[in-house]
Design a protein around this motif. Structure first.
Motif, short mmCIF file in Angstrom:
data_model
loop_
_atom_site.label_atom_id
_atom_site.label_comp_id
_atom_site.label_asym_id
_atom_site.label_seq_id
_atom_site.Cartn_x
_atom_site.Cartn_y
_atom_site.Cartn_z
N PRO A 1 -1.28 -11.90 11.71
CA PRO A 1 -2.00 -11.45 10.52
C PRO A 1 -2.67 -10.08 10.72
O PRO A 1 -2.84 -9.33 9.76
CB PRO A 1 -3.05 -12.55 10.31
N GLU A 2 -3.05 -9.77 11.96
CA GLU A 2 -3.67 -8.47 12.24
C GLU A 2 -2.77 -7.31 11.86
O GLU A 2 -3.25 -6.22 11.53
CB GLU A 2 -4.01 -8.36 13.73
N ASP A 3 -1.45 -7.51 11.93
CA ASP A 3 -0.50 -6.42 11.69
C ASP A 3 -0.36 -6.05 10.22
O ASP A 3 0.24 -5.02 9.89
CB ASP A 3 0.89 -6.79 12.24
N VAL A 4 -0.90 -6.87 9.32
CA VAL A 4 -0.77 -6.57 7.89
C VAL A 4 -1.42 -5.23 7.56
O VAL A 4 -0.91 -4.47 6.72
CB VAL A 4 -1.39 -7.71 7.04
N HIS A 5 -2.51 -4.94 8.21
CA HIS A 5 -3.18 -3.65 7.96
C HIS A 5 -2.24 -2.49 8.24
O HIS A 5 -2.18 -1.51 7.48
CB HIS A 5 -4.43 -3.53 8.84
N ALA A 6 -1.46 -2.57 9.33
CA ALA A 6 -0.50 -1.50 9.65
C ALA A 6 0.57 -1.39 8.58
O ALA A 6 1.04 -0.29 8.26
CB ALA A 6 0.13 -1.76 11.02
N VAL A 7 0.99 -2.52 8.02
CA VAL A 7 1.98 -2.50 6.93
C VAL A 7 1.41 -1.74 5.74
O VAL A 7 2.08 -0.89 5.15
CB VAL A 7 2.36 -3.94 6.51
N GLN A 8 0.17 -2.04 5.39
CA GLN A 8 -0.45 -1.41 4.23
C GLN A 8 -0.69 0.08 4.46
O GLN A 8 -0.42 0.91 3.59
CB GLN A 8 -1.77 -2.12 3.91
N VAL A 9 -1.17 0.43 5.64
CA VAL A 9 -1.45 1.84 5.96
C VAL A 9 -0.18 2.67 5.94
O VAL A 9 -0.19 3.84 5.53
CB VAL A 9 -2.15 1.94 7.34
N ASN A 10 0.94 2.07 6.36
CA ASN A 10 2.21 2.80 6.42
C ASN A 10 3.08 2.61 5.18
O ASN A 10 4.23 3.03 5.17
CB ASN A 10 2.97 2.39 7.68
N ASP A 11 2.51 1.97 4.15
CA ASP A 11 3.18 1.86 2.84
C ASP A 11 4.46 1.03 2.90
O ASP A 11 5.45 1.36 2.24
CB ASP A 11 3.47 3.26 2.29
N GLY A 12 4.44 -0.05 3.70
CA GLY A 12 5.60 -0.94 3.72
C GLY A 12 5.74 -1.67 2.40
O GLY A 12 4.75 -2.06 1.78
N GLY A 13 6.98 -1.88 1.95
CA GLY A 13 7.23 -2.52 0.67
C GLY A 13 7.06 -4.02 0.69
O GLY A 13 7.00 -4.67 -0.36
N GLY A 14 6.98 -4.61 1.85
CA GLY A 14 6.83 -6.05 2.02
C GLY A 14 6.95 -6.37 3.49
O GLY A 14 6.98 -5.47 4.35
N ILE A 15 7.03 -7.64 3.82
CA ILE A 15 7.23 -8.07 5.21
C ILE A 15 8.58 -8.77 5.29
O ILE A 15 8.78 -9.82 4.67
CB ILE A 15 6.09 -8.98 5.68
N GLY A 16 9.50 -8.18 6.03
CA GLY A 16 10.84 -8.72 6.15
C GLY A 16 11.01 -9.67 7.31
O GLY A 16 11.99 -10.41 7.39
N LEU A 17 10.03 -9.65 8.24
CA LEU A 17 10.06 -10.56 9.38
C LEU A 17 8.65 -10.77 9.90
O LEU A 17 8.04 -9.85 10.44
CB LEU A 17 10.95 -10.00 10.51
N PHE A 18 8.13 -11.96 9.70
CA PHE A 18 6.88 -12.37 10.32
C PHE A 18 7.26 -13.36 11.41
O PHE A 18 7.75 -14.46 11.13
CB PHE A 18 5.97 -13.01 9.28
N SER B 1 2.83 12.42 3.18
CA SER B 1 3.02 12.80 1.77
C SER B 1 4.08 11.94 1.08
O SER B 1 4.20 11.96 -0.14
CB SER B 1 3.42 14.28 1.68
N LEU B 2 4.84 11.17 1.87
CA LEU B 2 5.87 10.30 1.29
C LEU B 2 5.32 8.95 0.84
O LEU B 2 6.05 8.16 0.24
CB LEU B 2 7.00 10.07 2.31
N LYS B 3 4.06 8.69 1.12
CA LYS B 3 3.48 7.43 0.69
C LYS B 3 3.52 7.33 -0.83
O LYS B 3 3.18 8.28 -1.54
CB LYS B 3 2.05 7.28 1.20
N GLY B 4 3.96 6.18 -1.30
CA GLY B 4 4.06 5.98 -2.75
C GLY B 4 5.36 6.44 -3.35
O GLY B 4 5.62 6.20 -4.53
N GLN B 5 6.20 7.10 -2.55
CA GLN B 5 7.49 7.60 -3.05
C GLN B 5 8.55 6.50 -2.93
O GLN B 5 8.50 5.67 -2.03
CB GLN B 5 7.93 8.83 -2.26
#
Length: 559
Positions: A277-294, A254-258
């Motif tokens: 690159p496969e991990d980007v989906h997990a970032v999106q699903v978990n509502d990450g604000g960006g990628i701080g370390l690739f 319920s915190l997604k988008g907050q």
């Protein structure tokens, strides 16, 4: 019922069959065969299986990184079914009565030497292809599987420990959890588990016996408890715990988008750490604000030779495009120490954590570094890119790296290749030297990102991979926290932002401390985003900042 105690490094309850990680055999047994036709058919079966594997990998690579990435596997397919290669192996089996493993090994050496002796650079590069194809066929002949998991169902994976190159190749869909004999909370196995959001336990020693393979096991990643053949009461208790964890996860959804804002209005960015690159989906699903370390080194770990500029470009472009306008910070290649790659031919060192690694390799191999920088700046045209240099200790290192960046930009401009002029340049603060020099380093870059795993290791003189050190390796140590505070103060005085991309960023017991000292960004595994957001939103820094800062500056005691 058998109970084993280890150290939990990724929470959660996992249940399933125990499976021991299988490595490809490194030694080849040679023997004379009686039935040469049967041996030839054995080779042909392995060859067919290898070609099918390569076809699947080509399609996966095409979907994830484009046609350029798929070409590598398609080239390997052609090599595997090359008539000259096949006939040479057939000759050794049928005429010399060599076993298939010996025949493949000898032909691989013969063909590789032939390619390496040619004047044409393209043909010389085929030596690596024939070696890789032959290794794949040998793995099938030996009964091992690329990725180490020959199971039809998901398993709890047991191993002594896993090298970074091994974790890259694992079939993630087959893993319910990890159990390792060695390792630590900051080992690559632990980091992978937290990224995947599955339970993991390290440091069980020799308690896991080979005869346990295939038996039903439950692990609790919070307590470090491994239970083999659990009784009904233990099974019910742990399954109820897993259900409660899933319920809490649903609440966090319920915190997604907050926004990531404290009760008193203090804001912090919550980004994600990824390895491919496969991990980007997990970032999106978990509502990450960006990628701080690739961690760009995954490209190198997953290849048998240096990835080309185009291969790297396609991977970086995909991540930036998929993240749209969200920030993506890519760390330049961090090879060395515990991440060794054969084709780099690094010298053997008594203390590799202190030796030739990360930016030191890049600066001493400028052509290698230039290739990565060209790929990065080309990709910058497709999103919001930041480039970060690891293992910095001195101002001159940063200036030399920036000089190469400017040279690459001039080259691209001359060639008419587009790139962004708004790429932020930052450095990792992961050595005491960088922390102490942060006032001067801040004048050279756009941001700092603190790698707390190595910063703790170097500050406390404790090997972070050595599980025996126990409480001596203490990321909460006052020296580590005071260095972080110093870095933040020096960054803000010079008008740049500072983040944490080490595992400590997800430690909820330190969230208040990080907010109090003024950390601007926390980059964590995707699964840690929502719990961290919840902790931020429940914090009131008006009640804690003065107390925390006073403790850091005066009488803070480690807990």
């Amino acid at each position: 019922m058998i109970t084993i105690q280890g150290k939990g490094v990724s929470s959660g309850v996992g249940i399933g069959p125990l499976y021991f990680y299988h490595r490809a055999k490194t030694t080849i047994t040679r023997y004379q065969v009686e039935d040469v036709d049967a041996e030839w058919h054995r080779f042909k079966g392995a060859q067919t299986a290898a070609i099918e594997q390569l076809g699947e990998l080509a399609e996966k690579a095409r979907a994830e990184a484009g046609d350029e990435a798929a070409m590598l596997f398609e080239t390997h397919q052609m090599m595997a079914e090359d008539l000259d290669y096949e006939e040479a192996i057939e000759g050794l089996i049928k005429e010399n009565k060599s076993n298939a493993e010996a025949a493949v090994t000898d032909v691989a050496v013969q063909f590789a030497q032939m390619f390496e002796s040619m004047d044409d650079s393209y043909m010389q590069a085929r030596a690596a292809d024939v070696k890789d194809v032959s290794r794949r066929i040998l793995s099938i002949l030996n009964g091992t599987v690329e990725g180490g998991i020959a199971s039809e169902v998901p398993v709890l994976l047991a191993a002594d420990d896993l090298a970074p190159s091994e974790t890259v190749q694992l079939d993630k869909t087959k893993i319910l959890g990890f159990i390792t004999a060695g390792g630590s909370g900051s080992s690559h196995t632990a980091i992978l588990a937290r990224t995947m959001g599955i339970p993991a336990i390290v440091g069980v020693g020799d308690a896991l016996k080979p005869e346990y393979e295939g038996r039903q096991v439950i692990i609790d990643g919070a307590t470090g408890n491994v239970v083999i053949d659990p009784d009904d009461m233990t099974r019910d208790r742990l399954l109820k715990k897993r259900e409660e964890q899933l319920r809490l996860q649903r609440l966090l959804e319920s915190l997604k988008g907050q926004p990531n804002i404290t009760k008193d209005g203090k804001s912090i960015r919550i980004y994600c750490n990824i390895g491919s690159p496969e991990d980007v989906h997990a970032v999106q699903v978990n509502d990450g604000g960006g990628i701080g370390l690739f961690r760009s080194e995954f490209l190198y770990l997953n290849c048998d030779d240096y990835p080309t500029e185009d291969q790297q470009f396609e991977a970086y472009k995909q991540v930036l495009s998929d993240m749209e306008d969200k920030e993506v910070i890519i760390r330049t290649c961090d090879i060395g120490a515990d991440k060794q790659i054969g084709y780099f031919n690094l010298p053997k060192e008594d203390n590799p954590a202190m030796g030739m690694r990360a930016l030191r390799i890049s600066l001493t191999r400028p052509d290698f570094f230039r290739t990565q920088l060209r790929a990065l700046f080309r990709a910058s045209a497709f999103g919001k890119l930041g480039i970060m240099f690891p293992m910095v200790t001195s101002v001159w290192e940063v200036r030399e790296a920036k000089k190469l960046c400017e040279e690459v930009k001039r080259e691209l401009k001359a060639e008419g290749i587009p790139y962004s002029e708004d790429v932020q340049i930052g450095i990792m603060i992961e050595t005491p030297a960088a922390a102490i020099m942060s006032d001067r380093l801040a004048k050279e870059v756009d941001f700092f990102s603190c790698g707390t795993n190595d910063l703790t290791q170097y500050t406390l003189a404790c090997d972070r991979q050595n599980n025996d050190l126990g409480r001596f390796y203490d990321p909460h140590h006052p020296a580590v926290l005071r260095l972080l505070q110093m870095v933040v103060e020096n960054a803000h005085k010079n008008g740049i932002w500072v983040g944490i991309c080490g595992e400590l960023g997800a430690d909820l017991t330190l969230t208040e401390t990080f907010l109090a000292i003024g950390i601007d960004e926390l980059s964590v595994s995707p699964r840690a985003v929502l719990p961290l957001r919840n902790a931020v939103r429940m914090t009131d820094t008006r009640e804690s900042s003065a107390r925390i800062l006073d403790a850091l500056n005066n009488e803070y005691q480690a807990t």
